[in-house]
Enzyme design. Structure first.
Site, PDB file in Angstrom:
ATOM      1  N   GLU A  43     -23.514 -30.274  16.329  1.00  0.00           N
ATOM      2  CA  GLU A  43     -23.580 -28.774  14.366  1.00  0.00           C
ATOM      3  C   GLU A  43     -23.536 -27.834  15.078  1.00  0.00           C
ATOM      4  O   GLU A  43     -22.567 -27.020  14.949  1.00  0.00           O
ATOM      5  CB  GLU A  43     -24.237 -29.694  13.577  1.00  0.00           C
ATOM      6  CG  GLU A  43     -23.945 -29.143  12.678  1.00  0.00           C
ATOM      7  CD  GLU A  43     -25.772 -30.352  11.521  1.00  0.00           C
ATOM      8  OE1 GLU A  43     -25.570 -28.978  10.754  1.00  0.00           O
ATOM      9  OE2 GLU A  43     -25.637 -30.499  11.583  1.00  0.00           O
ATOM     10  N   ASP A  47     -19.999 -25.305  14.181  1.00  0.00           N
ATOM     11  CA  ASP A  47     -20.444 -24.204  13.419  1.00  0.00           C
ATOM     12  C   ASP A  47     -19.794 -23.033  14.218  1.00  0.00           C
ATOM     13  O   ASP A  47     -18.660 -22.383  13.214  1.00  0.00           O
ATOM     14  CB  ASP A  47     -21.968 -23.780  12.905  1.00  0.00           C
ATOM     15  CG  ASP A  47     -22.052 -22.749  11.757  1.00  0.00           C
ATOM     16  OD1 ASP A  47     -21.219 -23.217  10.271  1.00  0.00           O
ATOM     17  OD2 ASP A  47     -21.656 -21.747  12.217  1.00  0.00           O
ATOM     18  N   ASP A 116     -21.559 -31.603   8.503  1.00  0.00           N
ATOM     19  CA  ASP A 116     -22.169 -31.301   9.388  1.00  0.00           C
ATOM     20  C   ASP A 116     -21.924 -31.923  10.456  1.00  0.00           C
ATOM     21  O   ASP A 116     -21.759 -32.090  11.669  1.00  0.00           O
ATOM     22  CB  ASP A 116     -23.619 -32.289   9.797  1.00  0.00           C
ATOM     23  CG  ASP A 116     -24.713 -30.459   8.642  1.00  0.00           C
ATOM     24  OD1 ASP A 116     -24.416 -29.729   8.182  1.00  0.00           O
ATOM     25  OD2 ASP A 116     -25.701 -31.772   7.820  1.00  0.00           O
ATOM     26  N   GLU A 119     -18.894 -30.584  11.885  1.00  0.00           N
ATOM     27  CA  GLU A 119     -19.147 -29.785  13.098  1.00  0.00           C
ATOM     28  C   GLU A 119     -19.487 -29.840  14.376  1.00  0.00           C
ATOM     29  O   GLU A 119     -18.857 -29.564  15.215  1.00  0.00           O
ATOM     30  CB  GLU A 119     -20.450 -28.715  12.549  1.00  0.00           C
ATOM     31  CG  GLU A 119     -19.739 -27.559  11.144  1.00  0.00           C
ATOM     32  CD  GLU A 119     -20.768 -26.975  10.464  1.00  0.00           C
ATOM     33  OE1 GLU A 119     -20.228 -25.923  10.035  1.00  0.00           O
ATOM     34  OE2 GLU A 119     -21.777 -27.237  11.029  1.00  0.00           O
TER      35      GLU A 119
END
Length: 226
Positions: A43, A47, A116, A119
């Site tokens: 994650e 991101d 989440d 990502e």
């Protein structure tokens, strides 16, 4: 075809099966299964990949926008609410590995978990197929958001946008209520907003996120009437 293979087909990119399984593993599942690895490191990587891809696309596509406008558009596309919308469009919630508690409390449709996990999948794509494939995936997923100028204001500040459209339609001001569940270290919130005859709910890891999710849902319903 396995469920994860079906997801790979939807994504249109070849992801290592073990990395994809890791990307789909929420910490609640990991905890209930002996502390196995979960998706939070992926994650973190995803991101960064997401932010870079969206930033470059906005910069090159909109030479007329200043820094502040670019930042607002980027925030509206990479927000938790926006990423959850992207995840729902590909049915990602059906593939997430969750603990029993999360399953019972609707974890497969929680904005925070969906965002989440999205990502993490982007991070797994980066490691499996490289930066170009990861960037391509990001842009395919978020293109509908980038192409919809009406969503920028609402996604950035859904509570204000809901209040404005309610006033425009001569409706009462939105009224919010919030309920919380779960242990202190993993609290989950459900917000309900009522605007005239419209009632909408939103889930989040904080009261603020839950209210924003509820407001955006109500805003969309009222926008269809405006």
């Amino acid at each position: 075809m396995t469920r994860n293979a079906a997801l790979i087909e939807k994504l249109g990119v070849d992801i290592d099966p073990e990395l994809l399984s890791l990307a789909l593993t929420h910490r609640s599942f990991a905890y209930e299964n002996g502390g196995i690895p979960h998706n939070e490191r992926l994650e973190f990587l995803g991101d960064s990949v997401l932010g870079q891809a969206v930033t470059v696309r906005l910069y090159t596509r909109h030479p007329e926008l200043d820094e502040g406008s670019l930042a607002k558009r980027r925030a509206s596309v990479v927000s938790t609410v926006a990423l959850a919308e992207v995840a729902r469009a590909i049915g990602l919630g059906d593939h997430v590995r969750l603990g029993r508690g999360e399953i019972l409390t609707g974890g497969r449709d929680k904005d925070s978990i969906l965002a989440d996990t999205m990502e993490a999948v982007i991070g797994a794509t980066y490691l499996s197929a490289g930066p170009d494939a990861a960037t391509g995936l990001v842009l395919r997923l978020v293109e509908p958001l980038l192409a919809d100028p009406d969503r920028y204001g609402a996604a950035m500040d859904p509570k204000t946008s809901l209040q404005e459209i309610a006033a425009r339609l001569a409706l009462p001001a939105p009224v919010y209520s919030v309920a919380a569940a779960g242990p202190d270290h993993d609290r989950r919130f459900t917000a309900t907003v009522v605007v005239g005859d419209v009632t909408a709910q939103g889930l989040g890891s904080s009261k603020k996120h839950a209210e924003m999710a509820a407001a955006l849902t109500a805003w969309r319903e009222l926008s269809a009437r405006a």
